[in-house]
Design a protein around this motif. Structure first.
Motif, PDB file in Angstrom:
ATOM      1  N   ALA A  76      57.711-101.402 -12.664  1.00 41.94           N
ATOM      2  CA  ALA A  76      57.123-102.113 -11.525  1.00 41.94           C
ATOM      3  C   ALA A  76      57.958-101.927 -10.263  1.00 41.94           C
ATOM      4  O   ALA A  76      57.427-101.724  -9.166  1.00 41.94           O
ATOM      5  CB  ALA A  76      57.002-103.600 -11.853  1.00 41.94           C
ATOM      6  N   ILE A  77      59.287-101.978 -10.405  1.00 44.67           N
ATOM      7  CA  ILE A  77      60.174-101.818  -9.254  1.00 44.67           C
ATOM      8  C   ILE A  77      60.042-100.429  -8.649  1.00 44.67           C
ATOM      9  O   ILE A  77      59.949-100.260  -7.430  1.00 44.67           O
ATOM     10  CB  ILE A  77      61.643-102.087  -9.654  1.00 44.67           C
ATOM     11  CG1 ILE A  77      61.846-103.580  -9.897  1.00 44.67           C
ATOM     12  CG2 ILE A  77      62.607-101.603  -8.576  1.00 44.67           C
ATOM     13  CD1 ILE A  77      63.178-103.923 -10.516  1.00 44.67           C
ATOM     14  N   VAL A  78      60.008 -99.414  -9.502  1.00 43.48           N
ATOM     15  CA  VAL A  78      59.873 -98.033  -9.015  1.00 43.48           C
ATOM     16  C   VAL A  78      58.534 -97.837  -8.327  1.00 43.48           C
ATOM     17  O   VAL A  78      58.445 -97.233  -7.248  1.00 43.48           O
ATOM     18  CB  VAL A  78      60.032 -97.031 -10.173  1.00 43.48           C
ATOM     19  CG1 VAL A  78      59.694 -95.610  -9.706  1.00 43.48           C
ATOM     20  CG2 VAL A  78      61.447 -97.074 -10.721  1.00 43.48           C
ATOM     21  N   LEU A 136      64.345 -95.473 -16.561  1.00 41.89           N
ATOM     22  CA  LEU A 136      64.346 -94.860 -15.228  1.00 41.89           C
ATOM     23  C   LEU A 136      64.394 -93.338 -15.326  1.00 41.89           C
ATOM     24  O   LEU A 136      63.742 -92.637 -14.543  1.00 41.89           O
ATOM     25  CB  LEU A 136      65.541 -95.370 -14.412  1.00 41.89           C
ATOM     26  CG  LEU A 136      65.444 -96.807 -13.897  1.00 41.89           C
ATOM     27  CD1 LEU A 136      66.781 -97.271 -13.350  1.00 41.89           C
ATOM     28  CD2 LEU A 136      64.368 -96.925 -12.818  1.00 41.89           C
ATOM     29  N   ALA A 137      65.172 -92.836 -16.275  1.00 41.33           N
ATOM     30  CA  ALA A 137      65.255 -91.381 -16.470  1.00 41.33           C
ATOM     31  C   ALA A 137      63.892 -90.818 -16.864  1.00 41.33           C
ATOM     32  O   ALA A 137      63.496 -89.737 -16.404  1.00 41.33           O
ATOM     33  CB  ALA A 137      66.301 -91.054 -17.529  1.00 41.33           C
ATOM     34  N   GLY A 148      69.098 -89.834  -9.742  1.00 40.15           N
ATOM     35  CA  GLY A 148      69.951 -90.424  -8.717  1.00 40.15           C
ATOM     36  C   GLY A 148      69.265 -90.687  -7.394  1.00 40.15           C
ATOM     37  O   GLY A 148      69.801 -91.393  -6.539  1.00 40.15           O
ATOM     38  N   ASP A 149      68.055 -90.122  -7.216  1.00 39.70           N
ATOM     39  CA  ASP A 149      67.313 -90.344  -5.967  1.00 39.70           C
ATOM     40  C   ASP A 149      66.558 -91.666  -5.966  1.00 39.70           C
ATOM     41  O   ASP A 149      66.051 -92.089  -4.922  1.00 39.70           O
ATOM     42  CB  ASP A 149      66.320 -89.207  -5.721  1.00 39.70           C
ATOM     43  CG  ASP A 149      67.003 -87.937  -5.252  1.00 39.70           C
ATOM     44  OD1 ASP A 149      68.240 -87.966  -5.055  1.00 39.70           O
ATOM     45  OD2 ASP A 149      66.311 -86.908  -5.090  1.00 39.70           O
ATOM     46  N   LEU A 150      66.451 -92.318  -7.131  1.00 36.62           N
ATOM     47  CA  LEU A 150      65.764 -93.603  -7.193  1.00 36.62           C
ATOM     48  C   LEU A 150      66.646 -94.683  -6.575  1.00 36.62           C
ATOM     49  O   LEU A 150      67.823 -94.814  -6.915  1.00 36.62           O
ATOM     50  CB  LEU A 150      65.443 -93.968  -8.639  1.00 36.62           C
ATOM     51  CG  LEU A 150      64.513 -93.018  -9.398  1.00 36.62           C
ATOM     52  CD1 LEU A 150      64.293 -93.513 -10.819  1.00 36.62           C
ATOM     53  CD2 LEU A 150      63.174 -92.868  -8.682  1.00 36.62           C
ATOM     54  N   LEU A 188      72.312 -88.475 -14.568  1.00 41.06           N
ATOM     55  CA  LEU A 188      72.658 -88.710 -13.165  1.00 41.06           C
ATOM     56  C   LEU A 188      73.283 -87.472 -12.529  1.00 41.06           C
ATOM     57  O   LEU A 188      73.109 -87.213 -11.343  1.00 41.06           O
ATOM     58  CB  LEU A 188      73.608 -89.911 -13.044  1.00 41.06           C
ATOM     59  CG  LEU A 188      72.933 -91.269 -13.188  1.00 41.06           C
ATOM     60  CD1 LEU A 188      73.960 -92.389 -13.232  1.00 41.06           C
ATOM     61  CD2 LEU A 188      71.963 -91.506 -12.035  1.00 41.06           C
ATOM     62  N   GLY A 189      74.036 -86.730 -13.306  1.00 35.46           N
ATOM     63  CA  GLY A 189      74.549 -85.452 -12.822  1.00 35.46           C
ATOM     64  C   GLY A 189      75.813 -85.556 -11.982  1.00 35.46           C
ATOM     65  O   GLY A 189      76.165 -86.609 -11.446  1.00 35.46           O
TER      66      GLY A 189
END
Length: 222
Positions: A76-78, A136-137, A148-150, A188-189
């Motif tokens: 929902a947040i994304v 998230l991934a 990492g862009d989120l 995340l890299g």
């Protein structure tokens, strides 16, 4: 009715007055009031669920339920971040009828649990954070964007770093462990870690300077 906590009120630049939230310029914002009220309720509900994990006959049911809460909340947040352009502040101007999840409140509860001085809460909080990263991934991969862009990832990073500066030793220790969880998450890299290197080093050096004699030896070496 209890007002929102002072930190939330200060961050949003709002004032609690006569059971309504008013802007600093005196203008009334019903949608902002609803959003802040939802954040207060969200914190209380999530903290109640986390605390129920300490009850022996409920413990085996709490984590699976929290996994579903984390999965729903993360998605929902994304989604609302993509729709509104990112920040919680934008949520205040959206449709006041729609339920919006305050991402800061959502993250804050689980980070607070992971940095608690209670061992049971720490483990529950850590598991929730790890599940959140996994979810998230999956969302990032589905949409073809780097994890990492989120924005929620950067908010999580800031939460852990800010805990390194708190007074309580358990909060600082938890902040360090949270940074480690992020640092060891492969999706995340390297580039994401390098971009936040200064923020991490500043937080960790503060912990070493102020608390190295109080922290477990193994943690200091890590």
């Amino acid at each position: 009715e209890d007002p929102p906590d002072s930190a939330t009120t200060r961050r949003s630049g709002l004032q609690w007055s006569n059971s309504v939230i008013c802007r600093g310029d005196g203008g009334f914002s019903p949608s902002r009031f609803k959003f802040e009220a939802q954040a207060v309720i969200l914190r209380k509900v999530l903290r109640g669920i986390l605390l129920s994990g300490k009850v022996q006959f409920l413990a085996h049911e709490v984590q699976p339920f929290l996994n579903q809460v984390v999965a729903f909340g993360t998605l929902a947040i994304v989604m609302q971040s993509n729709q509104q352009g990112g920040s919680d502040a934008d949520m205040a101007s959206s449709d006041p009828i729609t339920l919006r999840i305050n991402s800061s409140a959502f993250l804050e509860v689980f980070v607070d649990a992971m940095t608690s001085d209670d061992e049971v809460l720490r483990e529950i909080g850590k598991t929730c954070i790890q599940n959140m990263l996994r979810d998230l991934a999956a969302v990032a991969k589905e949409h073809g964007v780097p994890l990492g862009d989120l924005e929620v990832i950067n908010d999580l990073c800031s939460e852990f770093c800010s805990h390194c500066f708190k007074l309580e030793l358990s909060r600082r220790w938890g902040g360090v462990k949270g940074i480690r969880v992020l640092g060891e998450y492969p999706e995340l890299g390297r580039s994401w870690m390098l971009a936040r290197q200064l923020e991490f080093v500043r937080a960790l050096l503060y912990v070493l300077k102020e608390s190295s004699l109080q922290l477990p030896k193994g943690l200091v070496e890590d």
